[in-house]
Design a protein around this motif. Structure first.
Motif, PDB file in Angstrom:
ATOM      1  N   MET A   1       7.496  10.314   3.847  1.00 49.88           N
ATOM      2  CA  MET A   1       7.116   9.766   2.544  1.00 49.88           C
ATOM      3  C   MET A   1       5.643   9.324   2.573  1.00 49.88           C
ATOM      4  N   ALA A   2       4.878   9.636   1.508  1.00 49.95           N
ATOM      5  CA  ALA A   2       3.459   9.252   1.482  1.00 49.95           C
ATOM      6  C   ALA A   2       3.337   7.729   1.370  1.00 49.95           C
ATOM      7  N   THR A   3       2.331   7.156   2.044  1.00 50.79           N
ATOM      8  CA  THR A   3       2.098   5.708   1.963  1.00 50.79           C
ATOM      9  C   THR A   3       0.738   5.460   1.316  1.00 50.79           C
ATOM     10  N   ILE A   4       0.448   4.188   1.045  1.00 52.46           N
ATOM     11  CA  ILE A   4      -0.798   3.844   0.351  1.00 52.46           C
ATOM     12  C   ILE A   4      -2.045   4.266   1.129  1.00 52.46           C
ATOM     13  N   PRO A   8       1.833   5.965   8.882  1.00 51.06           N
ATOM     14  CA  PRO A   8       3.290   6.112   8.788  1.00 51.06           C
ATOM     15  C   PRO A   8       3.943   4.912   8.092  1.00 51.06           C
ATOM     16  N   PRO A   9       5.144   5.104   7.508  1.00 50.92           N
ATOM     17  CA  PRO A   9       5.883   3.968   6.947  1.00 50.92           C
ATOM     18  C   PRO A   9       6.154   2.929   8.039  1.00 50.92           C
ATOM     19  N   LEU A  31       8.629  -4.774   5.050  1.00 51.71           N
ATOM     20  CA  LEU A  31       8.450  -3.336   5.335  1.00 51.71           C
ATOM     21  C   LEU A  31       8.120  -2.521   4.087  1.00 51.71           C
ATOM     22  N   ASP A  32       8.145  -3.129   2.923  1.00 53.49           N
ATOM     23  CA  ASP A  32       7.879  -2.413   1.675  1.00 53.49           C
ATOM     24  C   ASP A  32       6.385  -2.559   1.333  1.00 53.49           C
TER      25      ASP A  32
END
Ligand code: SAM
Length: 282
Positions: A1-4, A8-9, A31-32
């Motif tokens: 999933m892409a993050t800001i 990695p997440p 974690l969000d």
């Protein structure tokens, strides 16, 4: 999933670096990354400010602060296991993230930063109140920071913003109100954290006043309020006996009824009392 930020997440970061949460370090991680960016925004416009973050852990809030444009971020983390994860963040924000491994109670963070400085932290519960008291009690005022945006257990947050005659009112609320504007700006349920703590949490935003709200000597105000609240629910005429002399006359001189209790007295009256005590001390 892409993050800001393309990193990695956080679940992956935690797995990669084996950051099993340690209770004795108060490790309840956010974690969000949408949530951590939202907390970073609660601190106001970060562009043009340096930021101190105590206890970055795997770096969720740190990433929020950097993505939201903080000029520079200094993180102070006690747990050496978190440092490699933080170095990965520093690598994609060249020159903007400084990492200090150590105990925030021992590190002079202000020496690493340039004004204006904001403090934004999800504080470890075991040192959170101690740090807040230190940030509010520097030798000279105004302090090194302009705002504090801090996550606490909800009960502590309520003590910070409490008003007279409320359950949570006490010395902490008085110290805060004397030198800052403070309000609760976000509430979080236990499930927002990994692992989930037993209690709810809240973010408090404090803005330093240019000078204390009412004149008083910090040491005298601290002594008077310590005595007054040490014996909660007792009349001030009795709890302040240790000050010596005619306590009824002292209280009367600043318009406080000797039969009043500490939890009924507001900041302005406590400051007047501290000034009267200072004035009569030879
Ligand atoms: N900022 C991260 C987040 O929001 O997910 C972690 C917050 S966690 C509640 C508190 C962090 O403070 C942990 O990473 C813990 O290792 C760190 N810590 C605990 N005691 C500390 C101390 N005395 N000085 C610096 N960091 C400390």
């Amino acid at each position: 999933m892409a993050t800001i930020d393309g990193l990695p997440p956080l679940r992956e970061v935690i797995a990669t670096h084996d950051l099993v949460a340690r209770r004795q370090l108060g490790q309840n991680f956010l974690l969000d990354l949408n949530l951590t960016a939202k907390i970073a925004r609660l601190a106001g416009d970060l562009a043009g400010s340096d930021v101190l973050e105590v206890g970055p852990g795997p770096g969720g809030l740190t990433r929020g602060l950097l993505a939201e444009g903080a000029r520079r971020v200094l993180v102070v983390e006690k747990d050496a296991r978190c440092i490699p994860a933080l170095q990965d963040i520093a690598a994609i924000y060249p020159g903007r993230l400084e990492i200090v491994q150590g105990d925030a109670l021992q590190v002079d963070a202000s020496a690493h930063l340039t004004a204006p400085i904001k403090v934004v932290s999800n504080l470890p519960y075991n040192v959170g109140t101690e740090l807040l008291i230190r940030w509010l009690s520097p030798p000279v005022w105004p302090p090194f920071w302009t705002t504090l945006t801090l996550m606490f257990q909800r009960e502590v947050a309520e003590r910070i913003v409490a008003k007279p005659r409320s359950d949570h009112y006490g010395r902490l609320a008085l110290l805060v109100a004397w030198r800052a504007d403070a309000r609760i700006v976000m509430q979080l349920p236990p499930e927002a954290f990994t692992p989930a703590p037993k209690v709810h949490s809240a973010v408090v935003h404090l803005t330093a006043l240019p000078s204390p709200r009412f004149p008083a000597e910090a040491a005298v105000l601290s002594r008077v309020t310590a005595m007054a609240f040490n014996q909660r629910r007792k009349m001030l005429r009795s709890s302040l006996k240790g000050l010596g002399g005619d306590i009824d006359a002292l209280l009367g001189s600043v318009g406080i009824a000797p039969t009043a209790r500490a939890e009924e007295i507001g900041l302005e009256a406590f400051c007047a009392l501290a000034r009267a005590v200072a004035a009569r001390t030879p």
